[in-house]
Design a protein around this motif. Structure first.
Motif, PDB file in Angstrom:
ATOM      1  N   VAL A  34       0.856  -1.175  -0.092  1.00 43.06           N
ATOM      2  CA  VAL A  34      -0.072   0.002  -0.005  1.00 43.06           C
ATOM      3  C   VAL A  34       0.947   1.217   0.008  1.00 43.06           C
ATOM      4  O   VAL A  34       0.595   2.367  -0.323  1.00 43.06           O
ATOM      5  CB  VAL A  34      -0.844  -0.066   1.106  1.00 43.06           C
ATOM      6  CG1 VAL A  34      -1.721   1.228   1.413  1.00 43.06           C
ATOM      7  CG2 VAL A  34      -2.014  -1.212   1.166  1.00 43.06           C
ATOM      8  N   LYS A  35       2.184   1.144   0.464  1.00 45.85           N
ATOM      9  CA  LYS A  35       3.033   2.043   0.639  1.00 45.85           C
ATOM     10  C   LYS A  35       3.337   3.067  -1.008  1.00 45.85           C
ATOM     11  O   LYS A  35       3.365   3.912  -1.036  1.00 45.85           O
ATOM     12  CB  LYS A  35       4.296   1.806   1.362  1.00 45.85           C
ATOM     13  CG  LYS A  35       5.105   3.005   1.539  1.00 45.85           C
ATOM     14  CD  LYS A  35       6.631   2.479   2.089  1.00 45.85           C
ATOM     15  CE  LYS A  35       7.601   3.625   1.960  1.00 45.85           C
ATOM     16  NZ  LYS A  35       8.898   3.164   2.606  1.00 45.85           N
ATOM     17  N   ARG A  36       3.490   1.724  -1.891  1.00 38.26           N
ATOM     18  CA  ARG A  36       3.759   2.348  -3.158  1.00 38.26           C
ATOM     19  C   ARG A  36       2.531   3.375  -3.624  1.00 38.26           C
ATOM     20  O   ARG A  36       2.965   3.901  -4.569  1.00 38.26           O
ATOM     21  CB  ARG A  36       3.850   0.882  -4.040  1.00 38.26           C
ATOM     22  CG  ARG A  36       5.083   0.473  -3.774  1.00 38.26           C
ATOM     23  CD  ARG A  36       5.478  -0.734  -4.860  1.00 38.26           C
ATOM     24  NE  ARG A  36       5.343  -1.866  -4.188  1.00 38.26           N
ATOM     25  CZ  ARG A  36       5.069  -2.954  -4.740  1.00 38.26           C
ATOM     26  NH1 ARG A  36       4.766  -2.938  -6.109  1.00 38.26           N
ATOM     27  NH2 ARG A  36       4.973  -4.019  -4.171  1.00 38.26           N
ATOM     28  N   ALA A  37       1.321   3.035  -3.354  1.00 36.84           N
ATOM     29  CA  ALA A  37       0.387   3.712  -4.038  1.00 36.84           C
ATOM     30  C   ALA A  37      -0.104   4.997  -3.151  1.00 36.84           C
ATOM     31  O   ALA A  37      -0.801   6.018  -3.766  1.00 36.84           O
ATOM     32  CB  ALA A  37      -1.049   3.103  -3.823  1.00 36.84           C
ATOM     33  N   PHE A  45      -3.452   9.677   5.575  1.00 37.22           N
ATOM     34  CA  PHE A  45      -4.440   9.743   6.642  1.00 37.22           C
ATOM     35  C   PHE A  45      -5.914  10.211   6.143  1.00 37.22           C
ATOM     36  O   PHE A  45      -6.892   9.776   6.772  1.00 37.22           O
ATOM     37  CB  PHE A  45      -3.948  11.043   7.439  1.00 37.22           C
ATOM     38  CG  PHE A  45      -2.629  10.555   8.407  1.00 37.22           C
ATOM     39  CD1 PHE A  45      -3.059   9.979   9.186  1.00 37.22           C
ATOM     40  CD2 PHE A  45      -1.656  11.343   8.106  1.00 37.22           C
ATOM     41  CE1 PHE A  45      -2.001   9.430  10.273  1.00 37.22           C
ATOM     42  CE2 PHE A  45      -0.555  10.702   8.746  1.00 37.22           C
ATOM     43  CZ  PHE A  45      -0.747  10.136   9.691  1.00 37.22           C
ATOM     44  N   LEU A  46      -6.261  10.539   4.992  1.00 39.52           N
ATOM     45  CA  LEU A  46      -7.488  10.983   4.548  1.00 39.52           C
ATOM     46  C   LEU A  46      -7.918   9.942   3.381  1.00 39.52           C
ATOM     47  O   LEU A  46      -8.863   9.994   2.552  1.00 39.52           O
ATOM     48  CB  LEU A  46      -7.459  12.224   3.681  1.00 39.52           C
ATOM     49  CG  LEU A  46      -7.444  13.162   4.720  1.00 39.52           C
ATOM     50  CD1 LEU A  46      -7.223  14.646   4.003  1.00 39.52           C
ATOM     51  CD2 LEU A  46      -8.173  13.367   5.969  1.00 39.52           C
ATOM     52  N   ALA A  47      -7.136   8.775   3.226  1.00 34.94           N
ATOM     53  CA  ALA A  47      -7.541   7.640   2.333  1.00 34.94           C
ATOM     54  C   ALA A  47      -7.782   8.305   0.641  1.00 34.94           C
ATOM     55  O   ALA A  47      -8.477   7.869   0.103  1.00 34.94           O
ATOM     56  CB  ALA A  47      -8.653   6.920   2.580  1.00 34.94           C
ATOM     57  N   GLY A  48      -6.760   9.379   0.540  1.00 35.28           N
ATOM     58  CA  GLY A  48      -7.184   9.812  -0.796  1.00 35.28           C
ATOM     59  C   GLY A  48      -8.581  10.492  -1.102  1.00 35.28           C
ATOM     60  O   GLY A  48      -8.832  10.897  -2.224  1.00 35.28           O
ATOM     61  N   ARG A  49      -8.940  10.881  -0.250  1.00 32.20           N
ATOM     62  CA  ARG A  49     -10.384  11.618   0.168  1.00 32.20           C
ATOM     63  C   ARG A  49     -11.452  10.815  -0.925  1.00 32.20           C
ATOM     64  O   ARG A  49     -12.401  11.265  -1.433  1.00 32.20           O
ATOM     65  CB  ARG A  49     -10.398  12.947  -0.519  1.00 32.20           C
ATOM     66  CG  ARG A  49      -9.439  13.941   0.270  1.00 32.20           C
ATOM     67  CD  ARG A  49     -10.023  15.409   0.078  1.00 32.20           C
ATOM     68  NE  ARG A  49      -8.877  16.255   0.750  1.00 32.20           N
ATOM     69  CZ  ARG A  49      -9.277  16.616   2.036  1.00 32.20           C
ATOM     70  NH1 ARG A  49     -10.432  16.313   2.694  1.00 32.20           N
ATOM     71  NH2 ARG A  49      -8.446  17.279   2.687  1.00 32.20           N
ATOM     72  N   GLU A  50     -11.130   9.491  -0.801  1.00 32.52           N
ATOM     73  CA  GLU A  50     -11.975   8.469  -1.390  1.00 32.52           C
ATOM     74  C   GLU A  50     -12.772   7.542  -0.501  1.00 32.52           C
ATOM     75  O   GLU A  50     -13.561   6.575  -0.960  1.00 32.52           O
ATOM     76  CB  GLU A  50     -11.330   7.467  -2.689  1.00 32.52           C
ATOM     77  CG  GLU A  50     -10.887   8.477  -3.612  1.00 32.52           C
ATOM     78  CD  GLU A  50      -9.969   7.558  -4.533  1.00 32.52           C
ATOM     79  OE1 GLU A  50     -10.050   6.403  -4.281  1.00 32.52           O
ATOM     80  OE2 GLU A  50      -9.137   8.133  -5.278  1.00 32.52           O
ATOM     81  N   MET A  51     -12.850   7.812   0.869  1.00 31.76           N
ATOM     82  CA  MET A  51     -13.359   6.907   1.811  1.00 31.76           C
ATOM     83  C   MET A  51     -14.803   7.191   1.763  1.00 31.76           C
ATOM     84  O   MET A  51     -15.213   8.583   1.873  1.00 31.76           O
ATOM     85  CB  MET A  51     -12.909   6.900   3.065  1.00 31.76           C
ATOM     86  CG  MET A  51     -13.320   5.894   4.106  1.00 31.76           C
ATOM     87  SD  MET A  51     -12.524   5.964   5.692  1.00 31.76           S
ATOM     88  CE  MET A  51     -11.102   5.636   5.176  1.00 31.76           C
ATOM     89  N   THR A  52     -15.834   6.539   1.600  1.00 34.32           N
ATOM     90  CA  THR A  52     -17.397   6.729   1.873  1.00 34.32           C
ATOM     91  C   THR A  52     -17.715   6.930   3.239  1.00 34.32           C
ATOM     92  O   THR A  52     -16.964   6.469   3.931  1.00 34.32           O
ATOM     93  CB  THR A  52     -18.281   5.901   0.954  1.00 34.32           C
ATOM     94  OG1 THR A  52     -18.076   4.522   1.721  1.00 34.32           O
ATOM     95  CG2 THR A  52     -17.731   5.499  -0.401  1.00 34.32           C
TER      96      THR A  52
END
Length: 89
Positions: A34-37, A45-52
């Motif tokens: 996951v570190k690579r992504a 910390f914000l999960a790419g602002r994709e967390m529902t």
């Protein structure tokens, strides 16, 4: 009585050690994968602002509501000499 419990709790069979080692290897592998992504700490910390909202809600409930339950129930069982459990509504 407590010496008997201590002796039983400190012995791990080889399969137990194998399961623990495999678990830690898997967790470390997932972390590096996951570190690579993830490029910045904000993405992490914000999960790419994709967390529902429902995923964030489940995360909150599991972290706050159930984080101490297994440990607390075990301690209560040891103190009171019986199985106990707490249920959150």
């Amino acid at each position: 009585m407590s010496a008997l419990l201590t002796a039983q709790l400190t012995h791990l069979a080889p399969i137990d050690i194998l399961i623990l080692v495999l678990y830690y290897v898997l967790v470390i592998f997932v972390g590096f994968y996951v570190k690579r992504a993830t490029n910045t700490s904000e993405e992490f910390f914000l999960a790419g602002r994709e967390m529902t909202a429902w995923i964030a809600g489940l995360s909150f409930v599991s972290a706050v509501g159930e984080g101490d339950n297994p440990q607390g129930a075990a301690i209560e069982g040891i103190r009171n000499g019986h199985r106990t459990g707490r249920h959150y509504a």
